[in-house]
Write an enzyme that holds these catalytic residues in place. Sequence first.
Site, short mmCIF file in Angstrom:
data_model
loop_
_atom_site.label_atom_id
_atom_site.label_comp_id
_atom_site.label_asym_id
_atom_site.label_seq_id
_atom_site.Cartn_x
_atom_site.Cartn_y
_atom_site.Cartn_z
N ARG A 241 0.85 -1.19 0.00
CA ARG A 241 0.00 0.00 0.00
C ARG A 241 0.89 1.24 0.00
O ARG A 241 1.97 1.23 0.61
CB ARG A 241 -0.91 0.02 1.24
CG ARG A 241 -2.09 -0.94 1.16
CD ARG A 241 -3.12 -0.52 0.11
NE ARG A 241 -4.26 -1.41 0.06
CZ ARG A 241 -4.48 -2.33 -0.88
NH1 ARG A 241 -3.62 -2.51 -1.84
NH2 ARG A 241 -5.58 -3.07 -0.87
N HIS A 289 -1.54 0.59 -10.21
CA HIS A 289 -2.14 -0.42 -9.31
C HIS A 289 -2.61 -1.65 -10.10
O HIS A 289 -3.80 -1.99 -10.11
CB HIS A 289 -3.31 0.18 -8.52
CG HIS A 289 -3.63 -0.59 -7.26
ND1 HIS A 289 -4.00 0.03 -6.09
CD2 HIS A 289 -3.64 -1.92 -7.00
CE1 HIS A 289 -4.21 -0.90 -5.16
NE2 HIS A 289 -4.00 -2.09 -5.70
P1 NAP Z 1 -1.71 -11.28 4.86
O1 NAP Z 1 -1.93 -12.70 4.43
O2 NAP Z 1 -2.59 -10.69 5.89
O3 NAP Z 1 -0.18 -11.18 5.31
C1 NAP Z 1 0.38 -10.03 5.84
C2 NAP Z 1 1.84 -10.30 6.20
O4 NAP Z 1 2.42 -9.09 6.68
C3 NAP Z 1 2.01 -11.35 7.29
O5 NAP Z 1 3.15 -12.14 7.05
C4 NAP Z 1 2.23 -10.50 8.54
O6 NAP Z 1 3.01 -11.09 9.56
C5 NAP Z 1 3.01 -9.34 7.95
N1 NAP Z 1 2.90 -8.16 8.82
C6 NAP Z 1 1.79 -7.46 9.17
N2 NAP Z 1 2.11 -6.45 10.00
C7 NAP Z 1 3.44 -6.52 10.17
C8 NAP Z 1 4.37 -5.75 10.92
N3 NAP Z 1 3.98 -4.71 11.67
N4 NAP Z 1 5.67 -6.11 10.90
C9 NAP Z 1 6.09 -7.18 10.16
N5 NAP Z 1 5.26 -7.96 9.42
C10 NAP Z 1 3.95 -7.62 9.44
O7 NAP Z 1 -1.80 -10.32 3.58
P2 NAP Z 1 -1.67 -10.70 2.04
O8 NAP Z 1 -2.89 -11.37 1.54
O9 NAP Z 1 -0.35 -11.36 1.82
O10 NAP Z 1 -1.67 -9.23 1.38
C11 NAP Z 1 -0.71 -8.25 1.73
C12 NAP Z 1 -1.13 -6.90 1.20
O11 NAP Z 1 -0.95 -6.82 -0.20
C13 NAP Z 1 -2.60 -6.54 1.39
O12 NAP Z 1 -2.87 -6.11 2.70
C14 NAP Z 1 -2.79 -5.44 0.37
O13 NAP Z 1 -2.52 -4.21 0.97
C15 NAP Z 1 -1.73 -5.73 -0.67
N6 NAP Z 1 -2.31 -6.07 -2.00
C16 NAP Z 1 -1.92 -5.35 -3.07
C17 NAP Z 1 -2.44 -5.64 -4.33
C18 NAP Z 1 -2.00 -4.87 -5.54
O14 NAP Z 1 -2.57 -5.04 -6.62
N7 NAP Z 1 -0.99 -4.02 -5.44
C19 NAP Z 1 -3.35 -6.69 -4.48
C20 NAP Z 1 -3.73 -7.41 -3.35
C21 NAP Z 1 -3.21 -7.09 -2.11
P3 NAP Z 1 2.48 -12.37 10.38
O15 NAP Z 1 2.48 -13.50 9.35
O16 NAP Z 1 3.52 -12.57 11.40
O17 NAP Z 1 1.12 -12.04 10.87
#
Ligand code: NAP
Length: 326
Positions: A241, A289
Amino acid sequence: MNITKVESEPKLIAFVSRVPAAEVEQWILILNKLLPDSDVCLFDSLTPLQKQQCTLAVVANPDPEELRQLPNLKWVHSTWAGVERMVAELMVAGSGVSFPIVRLVDPALAQTMAEAVLAWTLYLHREMPTYRMQQANTQWVQLPYIGASDRTVAILGLGKLGAHAAKRLQVNGFRVLGWSRHKKTLESIQTFAAEDGLETVLSQSDIVINLLPLTNETRGLLNAKVFGQCKWGVSIINFGRGATVNEGDLIASLDAGLISHAVLDVFEEEPLPANHLYWAHEKITVLPHISAPTNISSASKIVANNIREYYKSGLIPEAVDRALGY
Ligand code: NAP
């Protein structure tokens, strides 16, 4: 998982969103086909009585005010993977909005993101920004070739998207380091956690990729201090983000040469305003995006399946932790 009684509920489902009408129409059409025992209706078409009867909503960037008009919601299913805006807006909207929020977890989305991560890592690894600039200046300069195994790539965030992307890079020959809140175990990938773990990861990496969700803890995380912990000449890819990156600090680090290039797909304000400094910066690649758009075909099957299971068993799928923000 919460278990809730569903037998006597009417299967009326509200679709609440602020996305283009054509997309909404497509979602409603597909969901009604996949859920023949339910009636998925656009929020605006609901009568006051139907709003009272609705216990479930499918949402895509919903207006919190509209959700407040559905007082009997037991849970909502987002069609988006990132729900930080919705979580923040509901916090502000206050009480009466305590229902679980289930986000989209789609293996097809993880594949799409992993492909984008590989594509833009290769773009940086094979020096495409430099060769593009050389062409603009009619320069013929061959840079020394560096093998993928001599490049270290960091993935910040090892969730559903990050873990898959890390594996894709590793099988393509890169040395991959991963960082998350809790330490993860991933085959052939060194993983780290906590603040000192981040410093270790950054100090070794040639390319740093952000796949963290936007939360109170990650807002502005990629700032001057963190850039200062990186190797000189590091490249950054932001697919998480926009607000995780401090814009002023990024530009200052690019201008100072500390960061050689940034590939940015997400921004604090989208679409990126025409007068934003990023557009014309020669060390920034702006993407609109596009790294991992939701695929309605696969996503709708996942949403419909979760809803079908809920009506069968009363099980609400795993929800976002509102306090953590992801
Ligand atoms: P997720 O499954 O919720 O995983 C989030 C990861 O980030 C987990 O490994 C978590 O750690 C880690 N994390 C969260 N807070 C943290 C912190 N303070 N310090 C260190 N690590 C932290 O999310 P996801 O499905 O992989 O998606 C990630 C993000 O990608 C979404 O939230 C969205 O913003 C973005 N996204 C972007 C697009 C695009 O087109 N650009 C598309 C889809 C999503 P833990 O495993 O230890 O909990």
